[in-house]
Design an enzyme around this catalytic site. Sequence first.
Site, mmCIF file in Angstrom:
data_model
loop_
_atom_site.group_PDB
_atom_site.id
_atom_site.type_symbol
_atom_site.label_atom_id
_atom_site.label_comp_id
_atom_site.label_asym_id
_atom_site.label_seq_id
_atom_site.Cartn_x
_atom_site.Cartn_y
_atom_site.Cartn_z
ATOM 1 N N TYR A 127 0.802 -1.230 0.000
ATOM 2 C CA TYR A 127 0.000 0.000 0.000
ATOM 3 C C TYR A 127 0.831 1.275 0.000
ATOM 4 O O TYR A 127 0.284 2.369 0.036
ATOM 5 C CB TYR A 127 -0.930 0.009 1.230
ATOM 6 C CG TYR A 127 -2.159 -0.856 1.061
ATOM 7 C CD1 TYR A 127 -2.071 -2.102 0.476
ATOM 8 C CD2 TYR A 127 -3.406 -0.421 1.481
ATOM 9 C CE1 TYR A 127 -3.178 -2.898 0.311
ATOM 10 C CE2 TYR A 127 -4.530 -1.222 1.318
ATOM 11 C CZ TYR A 127 -4.406 -2.442 0.735
ATOM 12 O OH TYR A 127 -5.518 -3.232 0.566
ATOM 13 N N LYS A 178 2.112 -15.471 3.044
ATOM 14 C CA LYS A 178 2.165 -16.333 1.863
ATOM 15 C C LYS A 178 3.637 -16.611 1.623
ATOM 16 O O LYS A 178 4.202 -16.267 0.579
ATOM 17 C CB LYS A 178 1.494 -15.594 0.682
ATOM 18 C CG LYS A 178 1.414 -16.356 -0.610
ATOM 19 C CD LYS A 178 0.247 -17.312 -0.693
ATOM 20 C CE LYS A 178 0.335 -18.132 -1.949
ATOM 21 N NZ LYS A 178 -0.674 -19.204 -2.022
ATOM 22 N N ASP A 211 -4.227 -18.074 1.552
ATOM 23 C CA ASP A 211 -5.296 -18.780 0.824
ATOM 24 C C ASP A 211 -5.971 -19.809 1.740
ATOM 25 O O ASP A 211 -7.201 -19.911 1.782
ATOM 26 C CB ASP A 211 -4.781 -19.406 -0.488
ATOM 27 C CG ASP A 211 -3.439 -20.104 -0.367
ATOM 28 O OD1 ASP A 211 -2.830 -20.069 0.725
ATOM 29 O OD2 ASP A 211 -2.995 -20.704 -1.367
ATOM 30 N N ASP A 235 -6.614 -6.400 4.798
ATOM 31 C CA ASP A 235 -7.734 -5.701 4.169
ATOM 32 C C ASP A 235 -8.753 -6.722 3.643
ATOM 33 O O ASP A 235 -9.953 -6.652 3.922
ATOM 34 C CB ASP A 235 -7.189 -4.827 3.036
ATOM 35 C CG ASP A 235 -8.229 -3.918 2.416
ATOM 36 O OD1 ASP A 235 -9.378 -3.921 2.868
ATOM 37 O OD2 ASP A 235 -7.881 -3.200 1.457
ATOM 38 N N ASP A 239 -12.823 -8.072 5.302
ATOM 39 C CA ASP A 239 -14.137 -8.033 4.636
ATOM 40 C C ASP A 239 -14.786 -9.414 4.728
ATOM 41 O O ASP A 239 -15.997 -9.543 4.942
ATOM 42 C CB ASP A 239 -14.012 -7.601 3.163
ATOM 43 C CG ASP A 239 -14.251 -6.102 2.954
ATOM 44 O OD1 ASP A 239 -14.005 -5.321 3.903
ATOM 45 O OD2 ASP A 239 -14.672 -5.707 1.848
HETATM 46 C C1 LIG Z 1 -9.831 2.121 0.433
HETATM 47 C C2 LIG Z 1 -8.614 1.427 0.968
HETATM 48 C C3 LIG Z 1 -7.452 2.380 0.985
HETATM 49 C C4 LIG Z 1 -8.777 0.897 2.327
HETATM 50 C C5 LIG Z 1 -9.633 -0.279 2.594
HETATM 51 O O1 LIG Z 1 -10.266 -0.945 1.806
HETATM 52 C C6 LIG Z 1 -9.649 -0.628 4.001
HETATM 53 O O2 LIG Z 1 -8.903 -0.034 4.781
HETATM 54 O O3 LIG Z 1 -10.395 -1.539 4.378
HETATM 55 MG MG LIG Z 2 -11.067 -2.745 2.848
#
Ligand SMILES: CC(C)CC(=O)C(=O)O
Ligand SMILES: [Mg+2]
Length: 339
Positions: A127, A178, A211, A235, A239
């Site tokens: 990043y 990984k 994975d 990240d 999710d």
């Molecule tokens: C938009 C990204 C820079 C950040 C992201 O997806 C996150 O921090 O969960």
């Molecule tokens: Mg995110």
Amino acid sequence: MIPGDGIGQEVVAQGLKVLSAALPQDVKLETRSYDLGARRWHATGETLPDADLESLKNHDAILLGAIGDPSVPSGVLERGLLLKLRFAFDHYVNLRPSKLFPNTPTPLAGRPDIDFVVVREGTEGPYTGNGGSLRTGTPAEVATEVSVNTAYGVERVVRDAYERADARPRKKLTLVHKNNVLVHAGHLWKNIFDRVGQEYPEVTTDYLHVDAATIFFVTQPERFDVIVTDNLFGDILTDLAAAVTGGIGLAASGNINPSGAFPSMFEPVHGSAPDIAGTGKADPTATVLSVALLLQHLGYEAEAARIETSVAQDLAERAGDTPRTTDEIGDALAARVSG
Ligand SMILES: CC(C)CC(=O)C(=O)O
Ligand SMILES: [Mg+2]
Ligand SMILES: NC(=O)C1=CN([C@@H]2O[C@H](COP(=O)(O)OP(=O)(O)OC[C@H]3O[C@@H](n4cnc5c(N)ncnc54)[C@H](O)[C@@H]3O)[C@@H](O)[C@H]2O)C=CC1
């Protein structure tokens, strides 16, 4: 407050309601809202001017909604505002707890007992913007995005994760990377993880390739207690963690600067959700739980716990309900917190 874009504006308003309701009477809350995001960019071309960055340093904490809008080229605001803040304020611990509250829907069979926290590195990895492109726009275009992993950066986040694992009842820490393919970065992470681990004999450790970790997030999420991982893996995994613990509308996070040199920043895991912005469908619970993390960070443990209990009660009563609007959920949570 940096409400930002899309549903960020809507959910931060609810977060503020609950924050005001949670604080003791004798605590004077002073807030300032920063106009940063797509509107500002269109008006002035600015993403995060130095004056705003300097001013943000003076706050005890930052509550952020979400950054990013379809009217702005992808990456301009995400990099120029959100990541710039995380890097400038050295938010190297990106803390993302996942808990399956009672009665909250999960796509997983058997309702596993999920209660883990992801410690995502927040200032390095892929990043950092360490890349570029050659022969852009031609059939011979080449693009690189090089992951940066420093021993300094990895050790400090790994150490933080061990501390958190040591303080939890199960005392288990899993490194996710990984290192079978990303051998340079992966071995740096694994070697530091193993070395620092010698200082924490009570903590049980585990290693998973990313994975395989996604498999276990779905088939056996109860195996996790604390997870430490790099910026990109963290990240993506968080999710997925949100999706198995009631949805992205519930997932909270803190971008922590453990030294206190700069303010820490609290935000829902989700983005600006342009597909539902303005419809009242955004769930503000993730932001409200981020407010609880903010309070905990500032030492208001009891107030943070009251917010979490209020959320748990609200979620328990949601099942089968007709959907409520963003505002209605915010009002209900604020009422529970103050009542
Ligand atoms: C938009 C990204 C820079 C950040 C992201 O997806 C996150 O921090 O969960
Ligand atoms: Mg995110
Ligand atoms: N920390 C941040 O500010 C983040 C910003 N973004 C940015 O947000 C924009 C949209 O990104 P997406 O990839 O679509 O991710 P997103 O998280 O905004 O949306 C993904 C899906 O989740 C749903 N969703 C998100 N939050 C919700 C909530 N509170 N309640 C109910 N449903 C919710 C959305 O409606 C959408 O269907 C992009 O510009 C992206 O760069 C994305 C993630 C984090």
